[in-house]
Motif scaffolding. Sequence first.
Motif, PDB file in Angstrom:
ATOM      1  N   THR A  46       0.762  -6.164   3.524  1.00  0.00           N
ATOM      2  CA  THR A  46       0.853  -4.735   3.643  1.00  0.00           C
ATOM      3  C   THR A  46       2.167  -4.242   4.320  1.00  0.00           C
ATOM      4  O   THR A  46       2.649  -3.187   4.107  1.00  0.00           O
ATOM      5  CB  THR A  46      -0.369  -4.393   4.562  1.00  0.00           C
ATOM      6  OG1 THR A  46      -1.626  -5.053   3.784  1.00  0.00           O
ATOM      7  CG2 THR A  46      -0.613  -2.905   5.067  1.00  0.00           C
ATOM      8  N   THR A  47       2.634  -5.168   5.517  1.00  0.00           N
ATOM      9  CA  THR A  47       3.723  -4.760   6.219  1.00  0.00           C
ATOM     10  C   THR A  47       4.964  -4.572   5.378  1.00  0.00           C
ATOM     11  O   THR A  47       5.687  -3.463   5.625  1.00  0.00           O
ATOM     12  CB  THR A  47       4.095  -5.618   7.437  1.00  0.00           C
ATOM     13  OG1 THR A  47       2.813  -5.884   8.078  1.00  0.00           O
ATOM     14  CG2 THR A  47       5.095  -5.158   8.427  1.00  0.00           C
ATOM     15  N   ASP A  48       5.292  -5.498   4.223  1.00  0.00           N
ATOM     16  CA  ASP A  48       6.466  -5.372   3.409  1.00  0.00           C
ATOM     17  C   ASP A  48       6.015  -4.179   2.575  1.00  0.00           C
ATOM     18  O   ASP A  48       7.029  -3.520   2.290  1.00  0.00           O
ATOM     19  CB  ASP A  48       6.379  -6.670   2.749  1.00  0.00           C
ATOM     20  CG  ASP A  48       6.835  -7.786   3.483  1.00  0.00           C
ATOM     21  OD1 ASP A  48       7.500  -7.624   4.399  1.00  0.00           O
ATOM     22  OD2 ASP A  48       6.341  -8.988   2.926  1.00  0.00           O
ATOM     23  N   GLY A  73      -0.538  -0.479   9.129  1.00  0.00           N
ATOM     24  CA  GLY A  73      -1.064  -1.772   8.888  1.00  0.00           C
ATOM     25  C   GLY A  73      -2.124  -2.570   9.675  1.00  0.00           C
ATOM     26  O   GLY A  73      -3.401  -2.873   9.215  1.00  0.00           O
ATOM     27  N   GLU A  74      -1.835  -2.597  10.747  1.00  0.00           N
ATOM     28  CA  GLU A  74      -2.808  -3.356  11.706  1.00  0.00           C
ATOM     29  C   GLU A  74      -4.116  -2.429  12.061  1.00  0.00           C
ATOM     30  O   GLU A  74      -5.147  -2.996  12.190  1.00  0.00           O
ATOM     31  CB  GLU A  74      -2.020  -3.747  13.137  1.00  0.00           C
ATOM     32  CG  GLU A  74      -1.437  -5.034  13.176  1.00  0.00           C
ATOM     33  CD  GLU A  74      -0.093  -5.011  12.083  1.00  0.00           C
ATOM     34  OE1 GLU A  74       0.260  -3.970  11.695  1.00  0.00           O
ATOM     35  OE2 GLU A  74       0.176  -6.207  11.868  1.00  0.00           O
ATOM     36  N   GLN A  75      -4.139  -1.083  11.746  1.00  0.00           N
ATOM     37  CA  GLN A  75      -4.969  -0.371  12.198  1.00  0.00           C
ATOM     38  C   GLN A  75      -6.126  -0.314  11.038  1.00  0.00           C
ATOM     39  O   GLN A  75      -7.316  -0.614  11.268  1.00  0.00           O
ATOM     40  CB  GLN A  75      -4.641   1.197  11.968  1.00  0.00           C
ATOM     41  CG  GLN A  75      -5.585   2.211  12.465  1.00  0.00           C
ATOM     42  CD  GLN A  75      -5.352   3.751  12.883  1.00  0.00           C
ATOM     43  OE1 GLN A  75      -4.484   3.695  13.190  1.00  0.00           O
ATOM     44  NE2 GLN A  75      -6.712   4.523  13.460  1.00  0.00           N
ATOM     45  N   GLY A 149       8.533  -6.158  16.352  1.00  0.00           N
ATOM     46  CA  GLY A 149       9.442  -6.898  15.603  1.00  0.00           C
ATOM     47  C   GLY A 149       8.593  -7.714  14.462  1.00  0.00           C
ATOM     48  O   GLY A 149       7.416  -7.910  14.916  1.00  0.00           O
ATOM     49  N   ARG A 150       9.135  -8.096  13.353  1.00  0.00           N
ATOM     50  CA  ARG A 150       8.159  -8.985  12.416  1.00  0.00           C
ATOM     51  C   ARG A 150       7.669 -10.340  13.034  1.00  0.00           C
ATOM     52  O   ARG A 150       8.255 -10.899  13.686  1.00  0.00           O
ATOM     53  CB  ARG A 150       9.419  -9.294  11.316  1.00  0.00           C
ATOM     54  CG  ARG A 150       9.840  -8.185  10.572  1.00  0.00           C
ATOM     55  CD  ARG A 150       8.966  -7.153   9.930  1.00  0.00           C
ATOM     56  NE  ARG A 150       7.480  -7.660   9.190  1.00  0.00           N
ATOM     57  CZ  ARG A 150       7.547  -7.646   7.941  1.00  0.00           C
ATOM     58  NH1 ARG A 150       8.658  -7.550   7.248  1.00  0.00           N
ATOM     59  NH2 ARG A 150       6.710  -8.265   7.257  1.00  0.00           N
ATOM     60  N   GLY A 151       6.429 -10.314  12.787  1.00  0.00           N
ATOM     61  CA  GLY A 151       5.751 -11.614  13.224  1.00  0.00           C
ATOM     62  C   GLY A 151       5.299 -11.506  14.620  1.00  0.00           C
ATOM     63  O   GLY A 151       4.905 -12.154  15.371  1.00  0.00           O
TER      64      GLY A 151
HETATM   65  N1  ASP Z   1       2.138  -7.413  10.318  1.00  0.00           N
HETATM   66  C1  ASP Z   1       3.546  -7.602  11.107  1.00  0.00           C
HETATM   67  C2  ASP Z   1       4.449  -8.482  10.250  1.00  0.00           C
HETATM   68  O1  ASP Z   1       4.329  -8.653   8.985  1.00  0.00           O
HETATM   69  C3  ASP Z   1       3.349  -8.359  12.272  1.00  0.00           C
HETATM   70  C4  ASP Z   1       2.585  -9.704  12.112  1.00  0.00           C
HETATM   71  O2  ASP Z   1       2.137 -10.265  11.064  1.00  0.00           O
HETATM   72  O3  ASP Z   1       2.728 -10.755  13.088  1.00  0.00           O
HETATM   73  O4  ASP Z   1       5.596  -8.727  10.580  1.00  0.00           O
END
Ligand code: ASP
Length: 402
Positions: A46-48, A73-75, A149-151
């Motif tokens: 989803t984030t991508d 995405g997180e919502q 930030g990613r992750g």
């Molecule tokens: N959804 C965000 C991402 O893809 C955060 C995460 O996955 O931790 O970076």
Amino acid sequence: MSLIVQKFGGTSVANAERVFNVARIVTETYDKGNDVVVVVSAQGDTTDDLIAKGNEINPNASKRERDMLVSAGEQVSISLLAMAIEKLGYPVVSLLGWQAGFQTSSAHTSARIKRVMPNRIRKELDKKCIVVVAGFQGLSKYDDITTLGRGGSDTSAVAIAAAMHADLCQIYTDVEGVYTADPRKVPNAKKLKCISYDEMLELATLGAQVLNNRSVEMAKKYNIELEVLSSLTKAPGTIVKETKKMEKMLISGVAKDTDVARISIIGVPDKPGLAFKLFSKLSAKNINVDIILQSIGHDGTKDISFTIAKDRVDEAKACVQDYIDTIGAKDMSVNTNVAKISIVGAGMESHAGVATKMFEALYDAHININMIATSEIKISVLIDVKDADRAVEAIHDKFFES
Ligand code: ASP
Ligand code: ADP
Ligand code: MG
């Protein structure tokens, strides 16, 4: 009764079946009499997908608007998980980052958590609710939505565990723990029972995305023990903690980072202060420089090469061109087809020959080394990106199979 924080990544909540799988893990933990705070990431890719959607409309959109978009995405995943938990018959509430008290800096797309004010979470736990929190997001002092930030959801989980003095912080993912190399790339990779914060921090920073490096930094700072494990199997995972007393492993893992570019400046006059000028220009633009190599001079000049993150190349090129024009260097070359391969291990401090063994593995595989950097617990080499996976495998075999 314990307070347990459980974090689930994107693959763990990718579809309805997986969401129910997570709901079962969470409710089993609750049934044992624990208070449970769950942190989730956006589903699957989803984030991508959201980033791509934004780029379709405006590739130069402001970072504020990008954060507004990707935080959505997180919502979606917190509400879906809460609905699944409701369906299993348990009391639950989902909270966005700001509702859960995440206050961050205003550096959109890479905001830092300043503090977590967990009053609302606590109130819901007191009502015996399972609390599901959106990872990766917070609120700036201007009341704008930020992302970490990613992750970044890993960091959200550790921040809640720290702020609430949780008894356990579990990071559920799509592999069974931290391995000696990416288990999806190196079939012989071995699962580690335990790894120190410092080694995990190096591995995460050097490309092992199983944990976000900021989350490890925070876990170390607040002494939060982490357990990395799979949401899909019941196998025991990897513990990340302070391990001073443990016997130090020579090498704990091999990591690959392809988000690297090398810039070389050719024909820099061999005079004092010129390296200082270059790197102060880059740091004024907040461009982080990693490996630096200065060649022995010839004809009164020298060459300086350094690596940076790929997404900063355009800005760095502009800086370097300006530098070349001011100091009268000859030329610049930029290579984005490179990868950084690293080995990490607390034991290498006290063992000779680790670097030799790594270089021998690369020699045997006919892989050329462009640059080398070392610290007490890591050795990194820069190589051609086309050789990257082969290099990881060759180095891994050398240390773990022989
Ligand atoms: N959804 C965000 C991402 O893809 C955060 C995460 O996955 O931790 O970076
Ligand atoms: P999540 O969505 O759960 O946050 P990530 O995709 O961010 O999961 O991280 C898990 C992935 O990290 C694994 O699927 C694996 O391919 C990769 N990985 C890279 N290096 C390692 C390592 N040393 N040990 C375990 N996993 C690793
Ligand atoms: Mg992740």
